[in-house]
Design a protein around this motif. Structure first.
Motif, mmCIF file in Angstrom:
data_model
loop_
_atom_site.group_PDB
_atom_site.id
_atom_site.type_symbol
_atom_site.label_atom_id
_atom_site.label_comp_id
_atom_site.label_asym_id
_atom_site.label_seq_id
_atom_site.Cartn_x
_atom_site.Cartn_y
_atom_site.Cartn_z
ATOM 1 N N SER B 52 0.648 8.256 2.896
ATOM 2 C CA SER B 52 1.292 9.339 2.161
ATOM 3 C C SER B 52 2.349 8.724 1.253
ATOM 4 O O SER B 52 2.638 7.524 1.321
ATOM 5 C CB SER B 52 1.920 10.345 3.121
ATOM 6 O OG SER B 52 2.956 9.731 3.868
ATOM 7 N N GLY B 53 2.929 9.551 0.380
ATOM 8 C CA GLY B 53 4.009 9.087 -0.480
ATOM 9 C C GLY B 53 3.493 8.532 -1.788
ATOM 10 O O GLY B 53 2.479 8.982 -2.331
ATOM 11 N N ASN B 54 4.186 7.530 -2.297
ATOM 12 C CA ASN B 54 3.831 6.907 -3.571
ATOM 13 C C ASN B 54 2.376 6.450 -3.540
ATOM 14 O O ASN B 54 1.985 5.669 -2.686
ATOM 15 C CB ASN B 54 4.762 5.713 -3.817
ATOM 16 C CG ASN B 54 4.608 5.133 -5.225
ATOM 17 O OD1 ASN B 54 3.590 5.294 -5.874
ATOM 18 N ND2 ASN B 54 5.640 4.442 -5.671
ATOM 19 N N PRO B 55 1.562 6.942 -4.496
ATOM 20 C CA PRO B 55 0.140 6.588 -4.460
ATOM 21 C C PRO B 55 -0.141 5.123 -4.795
ATOM 22 O O PRO B 55 -1.249 4.648 -4.549
ATOM 23 C CB PRO B 55 -0.487 7.513 -5.508
ATOM 24 C CG PRO B 55 0.633 7.855 -6.425
ATOM 25 C CD PRO B 55 1.868 7.884 -5.579
ATOM 26 N N VAL B 56 0.822 4.427 -5.368
ATOM 27 C CA VAL B 56 0.645 3.002 -5.643
ATOM 28 C C VAL B 56 1.359 2.217 -4.552
ATOM 29 O O VAL B 56 2.571 2.339 -4.378
ATOM 30 C CB VAL B 56 1.198 2.612 -7.026
ATOM 31 C CG1 VAL B 56 1.004 1.116 -7.256
ATOM 32 C CG2 VAL B 56 0.499 3.415 -8.125
ATOM 33 N N VAL B 57 0.582 1.421 -3.830
ATOM 34 C CA VAL B 57 1.163 0.654 -2.736
ATOM 35 C C VAL B 57 1.030 -0.838 -3.010
ATOM 36 O O VAL B 57 0.029 -1.286 -3.570
ATOM 37 C CB VAL B 57 0.511 1.007 -1.381
ATOM 38 C CG1 VAL B 57 0.885 2.414 -0.967
ATOM 39 C CG2 VAL B 57 -1.002 0.865 -1.436
ATOM 40 N N GLN B 58 2.061 -1.555 -2.659
ATOM 41 C CA GLN B 58 2.077 -3.002 -2.863
ATOM 42 C C GLN B 58 1.684 -3.702 -1.569
ATOM 43 O O GLN B 58 2.039 -3.262 -0.472
ATOM 44 C CB GLN B 58 3.482 -3.448 -3.266
ATOM 45 C CG GLN B 58 4.043 -2.736 -4.489
ATOM 46 C CD GLN B 58 3.256 -3.007 -5.745
ATOM 47 O OE1 GLN B 58 2.771 -4.125 -5.952
ATOM 48 N NE2 GLN B 58 3.101 -1.993 -6.588
ATOM 49 N N GLY B 59 0.945 -4.796 -1.728
ATOM 50 C CA GLY B 59 0.547 -5.565 -0.561
ATOM 51 C C GLY B 59 0.957 -7.020 -0.675
ATOM 52 O O GLY B 59 1.787 -7.370 -1.510
ATOM 53 N N VAL B 60 0.321 -7.836 0.136
ATOM 54 C CA VAL B 60 0.654 -9.254 0.125
ATOM 55 C C VAL B 60 -0.027 -9.960 -1.038
ATOM 56 O O VAL B 60 -1.016 -9.464 -1.584
ATOM 57 C CB VAL B 60 0.243 -9.909 1.466
ATOM 58 C CG1 VAL B 60 1.016 -9.277 2.613
ATOM 59 C CG2 VAL B 60 -1.244 -9.789 1.707
ATOM 60 N N ASN B 61 0.542 -11.122 -1.426
ATOM 61 C CA ASN B 61 -0.061 -11.994 -2.445
ATOM 62 C C ASN B 61 -0.324 -11.296 -3.775
ATOM 63 O O ASN B 61 -1.299 -11.627 -4.463
ATOM 64 C CB ASN B 61 -1.370 -12.596 -1.928
ATOM 65 C CG ASN B 61 -1.130 -13.526 -0.751
ATOM 66 O OD1 ASN B 61 -0.055 -14.090 -0.593
ATOM 67 N ND2 ASN B 61 -2.132 -13.668 0.087
ATOM 68 N N GLY B 62 0.525 -10.355 -4.162
ATOM 69 C CA GLY B 62 0.415 -9.735 -5.471
ATOM 70 C C GLY B 62 -0.624 -8.640 -5.600
ATOM 71 O O GLY B 62 -0.863 -8.137 -6.700
ATOM 72 N N PHE B 63 -1.241 -8.243 -4.494
ATOM 73 C CA PHE B 63 -2.216 -7.158 -4.545
ATOM 74 C C PHE B 63 -1.527 -5.805 -4.507
ATOM 75 O O PHE B 63 -0.492 -5.652 -3.884
ATOM 76 C CB PHE B 63 -3.191 -7.253 -3.365
ATOM 77 C CG PHE B 63 -4.216 -8.341 -3.524
ATOM 78 C CD1 PHE B 63 -4.022 -9.577 -2.918
ATOM 79 C CD2 PHE B 63 -5.363 -8.126 -4.270
ATOM 80 C CE1 PHE B 63 -4.960 -10.592 -3.068
ATOM 81 C CE2 PHE B 63 -6.308 -9.127 -4.419
ATOM 82 C CZ PHE B 63 -6.104 -10.363 -3.821
ATOM 83 N N GLU B 64 -2.111 -4.839 -5.195
ATOM 84 C CA GLU B 64 -1.664 -3.468 -5.102
ATOM 85 C C GLU B 64 -2.885 -2.562 -5.131
ATOM 86 O O GLU B 64 -3.975 -2.970 -5.536
ATOM 87 C CB GLU B 64 -0.713 -3.093 -6.243
ATOM 88 C CG GLU B 64 -1.341 -3.028 -7.610
ATOM 89 C CD GLU B 64 -0.381 -2.471 -8.657
ATOM 90 O OE1 GLU B 64 0.846 -2.661 -8.525
ATOM 91 O OE2 GLU B 64 -0.879 -1.843 -9.600
ATOM 92 N N ALA B 65 -2.709 -1.335 -4.659
ATOM 93 C CA ALA B 65 -3.808 -0.379 -4.676
ATOM 94 C C ALA B 65 -3.250 0.984 -5.044
ATOM 95 O O ALA B 65 -2.087 1.285 -4.782
ATOM 96 C CB ALA B 65 -4.509 -0.323 -3.324
ATOM 97 N N GLU B 66 -4.096 1.783 -5.670
ATOM 98 C CA GLU B 66 -3.683 3.117 -6.082
ATOM 99 C C GLU B 66 -4.587 4.167 -5.485
ATOM 100 O O GLU B 66 -5.816 4.131 -5.654
ATOM 101 C CB GLU B 66 -3.689 3.245 -7.607
ATOM 102 C CG GLU B 66 -3.173 4.600 -8.072
ATOM 103 C CD GLU B 66 -2.870 4.646 -9.552
ATOM 104 O OE1 GLU B 66 -3.116 3.647 -10.249
ATOM 105 O OE2 GLU B 66 -2.369 5.689 -10.007
ATOM 106 N N PHE B 67 -3.969 5.111 -4.785
ATOM 107 C CA PHE B 67 -4.688 6.229 -4.182
ATOM 108 C C PHE B 67 -4.823 7.347 -5.212
ATOM 109 O O PHE B 67 -3.864 7.699 -5.910
ATOM 110 C CB PHE B 67 -3.926 6.736 -2.968
ATOM 111 C CG PHE B 67 -4.423 8.047 -2.431
ATOM 112 C CD1 PHE B 67 -3.679 9.210 -2.594
ATOM 113 C CD2 PHE B 67 -5.636 8.120 -1.755
ATOM 114 C CE1 PHE B 67 -4.130 10.419 -2.088
ATOM 115 C CE2 PHE B 67 -6.092 9.328 -1.255
ATOM 116 C CZ PHE B 67 -5.345 10.479 -1.424
ATOM 117 N N SER B 68 -6.018 7.908 -5.315
ATOM 118 C CA SER B 68 -6.247 9.066 -6.164
ATOM 119 C C SER B 68 -7.023 10.105 -5.363
ATOM 120 O O SER B 68 -8.196 9.900 -5.029
ATOM 121 C CB SER B 68 -7.037 8.693 -7.416
ATOM 122 O OG SER B 68 -7.438 9.859 -8.125
#
Lengths: 110, 113
Positions: B52-68
């Motif tokens: 939940s929350g911000n649809p763009v999440v940051q991960g390790v090693n420069g990866f990010e993902a966006e929930f839609s």
């Protein structure tokens, strides 16, 4: 820090022989524990999970069984291996909705 | 029943390129999404998650993902890949009980030097 250990690292077994794979988690009390199977080059299939000692839920059995004899231990076994049991077996534990995986055990059934 | 679809079995890029790995899911209720990476012959490493929350999440090693929610997607991105990012990436979904995780088929990412 939590550590998860699986044994053995790899096994070659004959069809019809028994199997026992183990998983131990250290540094985490009362973890939820999981078993997964991965065919070579394939995706992961969840097999079992356990939220407490002595309690195991089956997701997909594949002629395997699981037990949780201790808080930090999860065992996967069968009395008679099939060729289709070959693959990569992964154990995982969860904390706050995230599952963390062990290094896996590679099984080849001949 | 929840399902996860990773439409690209293989993706090949050059080092320094950006990359997007696609993940679509089907489930109507509250949902938990995550990405894992598997290097050859190894176990899975957790990259990131969304609940939940911000649809763009940051991960390790420069990866990010966006929930839609409108697209039923949770695509993984990286702005500049390194050869060590070569691996298989799995998208996973859980709903209701977080104890039941369903994985996609995986996307094999090859990063050429």
């Amino acid at each position: 820090a939590q550590t998860i250990h699986q044994w053995p690292v790899a096994e070659i077994k004959a069809v019809g022989s028994p199997l026992s794979l183990g998983c131990t988690i250290k540094g985490k009390s009362s973890p939820n524990l999981y078993w997964y199977w991965q065919a070579t080059g394939g995706t992961l299939q969840q097999l079992f999970y356990s939220i407490t000692v002595g309690q195991v839920e089956s997701v997909v059995q594949l002629n395997l069984s699981a037990s949780r004899p201790k808080d930090d231990q999860f065992i996967l076994s069968t009395e008679k291996l099939l060729l289709s049991h070959s693959g990569f077996y992964l154990c995982a534990w969860s904390s706050q909705d995230t599952q963390y995986f062990g290094p896996g055990t590679r099984l080849l059934v001949l | 029943t929840q399902t996860v679809s990773q439409s690209d079995a293989h993706v090949t890029v050059f080092e320094g390129d950006s990359v997007e790995l696609r993940c679509n899911y089907s489930y109507g209720g509250s949902i938990y999404l995550s990405w894992y990476i598997q290097h050859h012959g190894r176990g899975l490493q957790f990259l990131l998650k969304y609940y939940s929350g911000n649809p763009v999440v940051q991960g390790v090693n420069g990866f990010e993902a966006e929930f839609s929610k409108s697209d039923s997607s949770f695509h993984l991105r990286k702005a500049s890949v390194h050869w060590s990012d070569s691996a298989v990436y799995f998208c996973a979904v859980a709903s209701g009980s977080f104890n039941k995780l369903t994985f996609g088929a995986g996307t094999r990412l090859a990063v050429c030097p």
